[in-house]
Design an enzyme around this catalytic site. Sequence first.
Site, PDB file in Angstrom:
ATOM      1  N   LYS A   9     -21.633   1.068 -29.605  1.00  0.00           N
ATOM      2  CA  LYS A   9     -23.001   0.812 -29.168  1.00  0.00           C
ATOM      3  C   LYS A   9     -23.481   1.910 -28.231  1.00  0.00           C
ATOM      4  CE  LYS A   9     -26.025  -2.503 -29.619  1.00  0.00           C
ATOM      5  NZ  LYS A   9     -26.309  -3.232 -30.842  1.00  0.00           N
ATOM      6  N   LYS A  53     -16.655   4.416 -19.239  1.00  0.00           N
ATOM      7  CA  LYS A  53     -17.896   3.692 -18.948  1.00  0.00           C
ATOM      8  C   LYS A  53     -18.511   4.147 -17.626  1.00  0.00           C
ATOM      9  CE  LYS A  53     -16.882  -0.212 -21.898  1.00  0.00           C
ATOM     10  NZ  LYS A  53     -17.100  -1.594 -22.249  1.00  0.00           N
ATOM     11  N   LYS A  71     -15.339   6.910 -32.327  1.00  0.00           N
ATOM     12  CA  LYS A  71     -15.418   5.538 -32.849  1.00  0.00           C
ATOM     13  C   LYS A  71     -16.873   5.094 -32.884  1.00  0.00           C
ATOM     14  CE  LYS A  71     -15.174   2.902 -28.585  1.00  0.00           C
ATOM     15  NZ  LYS A  71     -14.779   1.723 -27.868  1.00  0.00           N
TER      16      LYS A  71
END
Length: 330
Positions: free
Chosen positions: A200, A114, A197
Site C-alpha cells: 500500500k 515505516k 513487494k
Amino acid sequence: PLRPRALSGIQPTAGSFHLGNYLGAIRQYVALQETHDAFYMVVDLHAITVPQDPAELRANTRLAAAQLLAAGLDPERCTLFIQSHVPEHAQLGWVMNCLTGFGEASRMTQFKDKSAKQGADRATVGLFTYPVLQVADILLYQADAVPVGEDQRQHIELTRDLAERFNTRFGDTFTIPAPHIVKEVAKIYDLQDPAIKMSKSASTPKGLINLLDEPKTTAKKVKSAVTDTDTVIRFDPVDKPGVSNLLTIYSTLTGKAIADLEKEYEGRMYGALKTDLAEVMVEFVTPFRTRTQEYLDDPGTLDSILAKGAEKARAVAAETLATTFDRMGF
Ligand code: ADP
Ligand code: NA
C-alpha cells in the site's frame, strides 16, 4: 480445544486490501478455519501508529471486516473481531513493552522502513512499539500458528523470544507460536517494479492491485504489468521476476500448477498470459466487490458478527491476562 489455535491481524487500510494481502495472508486465514480454532482481527490500534482521521478509521475498520467476510471468513467457523473491542490487547501490550529491550525493538526492520517513510522526527513512540503490541496480540490467544506474509517473520521471532522470556522468568504461561508462511505466496511483487513487494505504501497505483478496484482497472493493470525483453514464459524469479510473479498469481488463483502453466503457454507471447490472467483476476474481484458491498449495506449484520466475535475473543484474552497479571505480582 482439540484443534490448534491460529491468530492473525490485519490493519484497516483506506480503500481496500491489495492482492499481496490476499494471497500472502487472507487466503491462509480462510484455509485455517478448517483445521484450527481461528481468531482473526482488524487491528485498529495498530492503525493509529500513523496519523488517522477518526471518521475514516471507523469506516476503514468496517470496510476491512466486510472484506475479510467477502474473502471467505465464516463467523460460524472462526472468531472475527476488532482489536480495540478487546482492551486486554493494550494491557498485555504494556507488560510486553516492559520485557522488550530497547535495542531489540530498534532492530525491527518494519519499524525502520515505516519510520523512514514517516520522517524520523515525525515517527511516534507507538510506531516504535507496535511490533510489541503485535506480540501481545498473538500471546493473548495462546496461538500455535500465525498466518502472515514473509515481511512479518521477524515479528513472530520477537513474539517467540518474549514468550520464552516471560515463561522462564514467571513460569510457563504462553504458548510459543510459529509463523504459518506459505512459501510460494509469501511475497507478491509490485506489477510495475517486481524488485519490491506489492504494498500500500511503496507501490505506485499501477503496480498495486486493490481488491476493490473497478474490474476493468484491474484488467488494465494486469495487462500493463512489467515483464522483460525476453519472450519465454518460464518460472525463474531471479532472471524473470515479473513473469514469475504473474505465474505465481495465476497459479494460486486457479489452482493450476506452475509447471502446467509453463507448458500451456509454451511458444506463446506474454500478451496471451496477461490477457488470460486479467480474465482470471476479473472473475475473482467481481464477486469479491459484490460481497463486500453486501456486508457494508447491512450494518446490523456486520455489527452483530463483530459483537459476537469480540465476546468470544474477550473470554480467551481475559483468561490469559488474568494469569499473566497474577504471575507478575499484580
Ligand atoms: P502492507 O504491507 O501493504 O502495509 P499489511 O502490513 O497490513 O500490508 O499486511 C497485512 C498482511 O499481508 C501481513 O500478513 C503481510 O505479511 C501480508 N502482506 C502484505 N504485503 C504482502 C505481499 N506483497 N505479499 C505477500 N504478503 C503480503
Ligand atoms: Na506489511
